[in-house]
Design a protein around this motif. Structure first.
Motif, PDB file in Angstrom:
ATOM      1  N   THR A  98      -9.247   3.932   1.998  1.00  0.00           N
ATOM      2  CA  THR A  98      -9.796   3.072   0.931  1.00  0.00           C
ATOM      3  C   THR A  98     -10.529   1.866   1.500  1.00  0.00           C
ATOM      4  O   THR A  98     -11.467   1.371   0.892  1.00  0.00           O
ATOM      5  CB  THR A  98      -8.691   2.569  -0.030  1.00  0.00           C
ATOM      6  OG1 THR A  98      -7.726   1.811   0.724  1.00  0.00           O
ATOM      7  CG2 THR A  98      -8.008   3.735  -0.735  1.00  0.00           C
ATOM      8  N   HIS A  99     -10.077   1.384   2.660  1.00  0.00           N
ATOM      9  CA  HIS A  99     -10.785   0.296   3.342  1.00  0.00           C
ATOM     10  C   HIS A  99     -10.184   0.120   4.738  1.00  0.00           C
ATOM     11  O   HIS A  99      -9.039   0.496   4.982  1.00  0.00           O
ATOM     12  CB  HIS A  99     -10.716  -1.020   2.550  1.00  0.00           C
ATOM     13  CG  HIS A  99      -9.331  -1.567   2.363  1.00  0.00           C
ATOM     14  ND1 HIS A  99      -8.362  -0.898   1.648  1.00  0.00           N
ATOM     15  CD2 HIS A  99      -8.743  -2.704   2.797  1.00  0.00           C
ATOM     16  CE1 HIS A  99      -7.250  -1.610   1.651  1.00  0.00           C
ATOM     17  NE2 HIS A  99      -7.448  -2.714   2.357  1.00  0.00           N
ATOM     18  N   TYR A 100     -10.988  -0.458   5.637  1.00  0.00           N
ATOM     19  CA  TYR A 100     -10.571  -0.571   7.032  1.00  0.00           C
ATOM     20  C   TYR A 100      -9.847  -1.887   7.297  1.00  0.00           C
ATOM     21  O   TYR A 100     -10.295  -2.700   8.110  1.00  0.00           O
ATOM     22  CB  TYR A 100     -11.774  -0.358   7.959  1.00  0.00           C
ATOM     23  CG  TYR A 100     -11.843   1.082   8.433  1.00  0.00           C
ATOM     24  CD1 TYR A 100     -12.238   2.088   7.548  1.00  0.00           C
ATOM     25  CD2 TYR A 100     -11.459   1.439   9.714  1.00  0.00           C
ATOM     26  CE1 TYR A 100     -12.248   3.412   7.959  1.00  0.00           C
ATOM     27  CE2 TYR A 100     -11.479   2.763  10.131  1.00  0.00           C
ATOM     28  CZ  TYR A 100     -11.875   3.741   9.256  1.00  0.00           C
ATOM     29  OH  TYR A 100     -11.874   5.046   9.662  1.00  0.00           O
ATOM     30  N   ALA A 102      -6.155  -3.250   8.776  1.00  0.00           N
ATOM     31  CA  ALA A 102      -5.163  -2.721   9.724  1.00  0.00           C
ATOM     32  C   ALA A 102      -4.021  -1.976   9.028  1.00  0.00           C
ATOM     33  O   ALA A 102      -3.575  -0.928   9.497  1.00  0.00           O
ATOM     34  CB  ALA A 102      -4.602  -3.871  10.556  1.00  0.00           C
ATOM     35  N   ASP A 103      -3.552  -2.528   7.904  1.00  0.00           N
ATOM     36  CA  ASP A 103      -2.381  -1.933   7.251  1.00  0.00           C
ATOM     37  C   ASP A 103      -2.684  -0.608   6.562  1.00  0.00           C
ATOM     38  O   ASP A 103      -1.773   0.057   6.076  1.00  0.00           O
ATOM     39  CB  ASP A 103      -1.723  -2.932   6.281  1.00  0.00           C
ATOM     40  CG  ASP A 103      -2.704  -3.618   5.346  1.00  0.00           C
ATOM     41  OD1 ASP A 103      -3.915  -3.614   5.635  1.00  0.00           O
ATOM     42  OD2 ASP A 103      -2.255  -4.167   4.330  1.00  0.00           O
ATOM     43  N   HIS A 104      -3.944  -0.206   6.533  1.00  0.00           N
ATOM     44  CA  HIS A 104      -4.303   1.039   5.838  1.00  0.00           C
ATOM     45  C   HIS A 104      -4.853   2.125   6.753  1.00  0.00           C
ATOM     46  O   HIS A 104      -4.886   3.285   6.364  1.00  0.00           O
ATOM     47  CB  HIS A 104      -5.308   0.741   4.724  1.00  0.00           C
ATOM     48  CG  HIS A 104      -4.767  -0.196   3.691  1.00  0.00           C
ATOM     49  ND1 HIS A 104      -4.189   0.224   2.524  1.00  0.00           N
ATOM     50  CD2 HIS A 104      -4.639  -1.554   3.696  1.00  0.00           C
ATOM     51  CE1 HIS A 104      -3.749  -0.819   1.832  1.00  0.00           C
ATOM     52  NE2 HIS A 104      -4.021  -1.914   2.543  1.00  0.00           N
ATOM     53  N   PHE A 105      -5.264   1.731   7.970  1.00  0.00           N
ATOM     54  CA  PHE A 105      -5.889   2.786   8.799  1.00  0.00           C
ATOM     55  C   PHE A 105      -5.313   2.942  10.204  1.00  0.00           C
ATOM     56  O   PHE A 105      -5.683   3.888  10.910  1.00  0.00           O
ATOM     57  CB  PHE A 105      -7.417   2.607   8.845  1.00  0.00           C
ATOM     58  CG  PHE A 105      -7.912   1.639   9.900  1.00  0.00           C
ATOM     59  CD1 PHE A 105      -7.952   0.289   9.646  1.00  0.00           C
ATOM     60  CD2 PHE A 105      -8.355   2.090  11.140  1.00  0.00           C
ATOM     61  CE1 PHE A 105      -8.412  -0.611  10.595  1.00  0.00           C
ATOM     62  CE2 PHE A 105      -8.825   1.199  12.109  1.00  0.00           C
ATOM     63  CZ  PHE A 105      -8.853  -0.158  11.827  1.00  0.00           C
ATOM     64  N   GLY A 201      -6.502   1.489  -3.783  1.00  0.00           N
ATOM     65  CA  GLY A 201      -6.600   0.663  -2.578  1.00  0.00           C
ATOM     66  C   GLY A 201      -6.213  -0.763  -2.922  1.00  0.00           C
ATOM     67  O   GLY A 201      -5.393  -0.984  -3.827  1.00  0.00           O
ATOM     68  N   ASP A 202      -6.803  -1.730  -2.242  1.00  0.00           N
ATOM     69  CA  ASP A 202      -6.388  -3.117  -2.445  1.00  0.00           C
ATOM     70  C   ASP A 202      -7.157  -3.836  -3.548  1.00  0.00           C
ATOM     71  O   ASP A 202      -7.100  -5.064  -3.642  1.00  0.00           O
ATOM     72  CB  ASP A 202      -6.498  -3.903  -1.135  1.00  0.00           C
ATOM     73  CG  ASP A 202      -5.319  -3.610  -0.218  1.00  0.00           C
ATOM     74  OD1 ASP A 202      -4.483  -2.763  -0.576  1.00  0.00           O
ATOM     75  OD2 ASP A 202      -5.241  -4.242   0.856  1.00  0.00           O
ATOM     76  N   ILE A 203      -7.868  -3.063  -4.397  1.00  0.00           N
ATOM     77  CA  ILE A 203      -8.431  -3.706  -5.592  1.00  0.00           C
ATOM     78  C   ILE A 203      -7.275  -4.169  -6.471  1.00  0.00           C
ATOM     79  O   ILE A 203      -7.367  -5.153  -7.183  1.00  0.00           O
ATOM     80  CB  ILE A 203      -9.318  -2.717  -6.392  1.00  0.00           C
ATOM     81  CG1 ILE A 203     -10.411  -2.120  -5.517  1.00  0.00           C
ATOM     82  CG2 ILE A 203      -9.900  -3.392  -7.630  1.00  0.00           C
ATOM     83  CD1 ILE A 203     -11.517  -3.052  -5.143  1.00  0.00           C
ATOM     84  N   GLY A 238      -2.689  -0.475  -3.536  1.00  0.00           N
ATOM     85  CA  GLY A 238      -2.602  -0.569  -2.081  1.00  0.00           C
ATOM     86  C   GLY A 238      -1.283  -1.170  -1.627  1.00  0.00           C
ATOM     87  O   GLY A 238      -0.812  -0.910  -0.525  1.00  0.00           O
ATOM     88  N   HIS A 239      -0.698  -1.976  -2.494  1.00  0.00           N
ATOM     89  CA  HIS A 239       0.585  -2.626  -2.206  1.00  0.00           C
ATOM     90  C   HIS A 239       1.363  -2.713  -3.515  1.00  0.00           C
ATOM     91  O   HIS A 239       0.797  -3.051  -4.540  1.00  0.00           O
ATOM     92  CB  HIS A 239       0.379  -4.048  -1.665  1.00  0.00           C
ATOM     93  CG  HIS A 239      -0.411  -4.077  -0.386  1.00  0.00           C
ATOM     94  ND1 HIS A 239       0.183  -4.160   0.846  1.00  0.00           N
ATOM     95  CD2 HIS A 239      -1.741  -4.011  -0.162  1.00  0.00           C
ATOM     96  CE1 HIS A 239      -0.755  -4.149   1.781  1.00  0.00           C
ATOM     97  NE2 HIS A 239      -1.936  -4.063   1.196  1.00  0.00           N
ATOM     98  N   GLY A 240       2.651  -2.432  -3.455  1.00  0.00           N
ATOM     99  CA  GLY A 240       3.485  -2.578  -4.644  1.00  0.00           C
ATOM    100  C   GLY A 240       3.753  -1.241  -5.323  1.00  0.00           C
ATOM    101  O   GLY A 240       3.235  -0.191  -4.925  1.00  0.00           O
TER     102      GLY A 240
HETATM  103 ZN   LIG Z   1      -3.789  -3.895   2.282  1.00  0.00          ZN
END
Ligand SMILES: [Zn+2]
Length: 314
Positions: A98-100, A102-105, A201-203, A238-240
């Motif tokens: 979803t995006h680059y 660190a916590d996602h890739f 993602g983190d939207i 992305g979180h939660g």
């Molecule tokens: Zn994130």
């Protein structure tokens, strides 16, 4: 690119980080007929949570598995793959990043080794080729060692998307919608209409303060409005925790961003110094939420700088 190639070369000499043991359990949670996610722990990535602070998801089709995001360290990527293996032995065909951040890739290598094809939006190339990529890597190798070390490759995509894209696998359609620049220039959300599901993602962050920094909050708010109009039944943030009421949960991120913009925007208009504006602001609606202490001041300062730039462009 030269830097990326060098990183990949070093990695092939043998990265040890992927073998570092984890205490954290990465368990698949079913959210719909075919979709699952794993939920990261609250707060920012830290040694205490072993970098497991973000979510990842996957959809099992008759012809293979599509994964969304790869978690924040090589062992977590391997643990995600193991979690998928608890549900299905079908091959992982594709990973959508979803995006680059660190916590996602940082967990991508396990999926690359398993033969999956990695897709992401090409907006991420700027990050990977800038100083920011190595700078973040060094910070993670310091704070998340031994799960992240300096030899860990920053894995790029096999296919860099220019914009929206759709594909069907095993009769299930996946719509990838480019939302950036919002949280990042390269934000992608993944909609799976047959499941009434959207990976945001983190939207969207549920139940915690988002990491905003200098993100373009005006465009982020517009992206939230776009997600709200799609009216999915389920949204994996992305979180939660997974949202079963996306309209309500989008409201927290939306309300927080609006508050940051209002408070810092007024300070910039009045030429109030940041310290003074920050001390005077009312944060009571957000102060008890996870990640507030770690993120709010950085967010406020990032938005102060952003709004100064917006003011100068007027
Ligand atoms: Zn994130």
């Amino acid at each position: 690119m030269r830097w990326l190639a060098a990183a990949l070369l070093v990695a092939s000499a043998g990265a040890l980080a992927a073998d570092a043991p984890l205490r954290t359990k990465v368990e698949p949670v079913r959210v719909s007929a075919r979709a699952y996610y794993v939920q990261g722990l609250p707060g920012m990535a830290s040694a205490a949570n072993e970098g497991f602070n973000s979510n990842a998801g996957f959809v099992v089709t008759d012809e293979g598995v599509v994964v969304v995001d790869a978690l924040g360290t090589p062992p977590l990527g391997a643990a995600l793959l193991a979690a998928i293996r608890k549900v299905t032995d079908k091959p992982v065909r594709r990973v959508i990043v979803t995006h680059y951040h660190a916590d996602h890739f940082y967990g991508l290598q396990a999926f690359k080794d398993a033969g999956a094809e990695i897709w992401a939006h090409r907006g991420a190339l700027e990050y990977l080729q800038s100083d920011e990529g190595p700078r973040r890597h060094a910070q993670r190798a310091r704070d998340l060692f031994p799960w992240v070390d300096e030899k860990m490759p920053l894995v790029g995509a096999d296919r860099w998307l220019e914009g929206d894209a759709s594909f069907t696998l095993g009769g299930i359609r996946f719509d990838l919608v480019a939302m950036g620049p919002a949280h990042t220039p390269e934000d992608l959300v993944v909609s799976v209409p047959q499941e009434g599901l959207l990976f945001s993602g983190d939207i969207l962050f549920t139940g915690r303060i988002p990491f905003v920094g200098e993100a373009d909050s005006r465009k982020w708010l517009a992206a939230i409005e776009r997600l709200a109009t799609a009216k999915p039944k389920l949204m994996v943030p992305g979180h939660g925790v997974v949202s079963r009421d996306p309209a309500k949960d989008l409201g927290l991120t939306q309300g927080y961003l609006r508050h940051l913009r209002a408070v810092m925007g007024k300070a910039v208009e009045d030429f109030t110094p940041f310290e003074e504006a920050y001390a005077k602001a009312d944060w009571s609606a957000y102060a008890k939420l996870p990640a507030f202490d770690a993120a709010n001041r950085v967010n406020a300062y990032g938005q102060y700088l952003l709004l100064e730039r917006e003011l100068l462009k007027r």
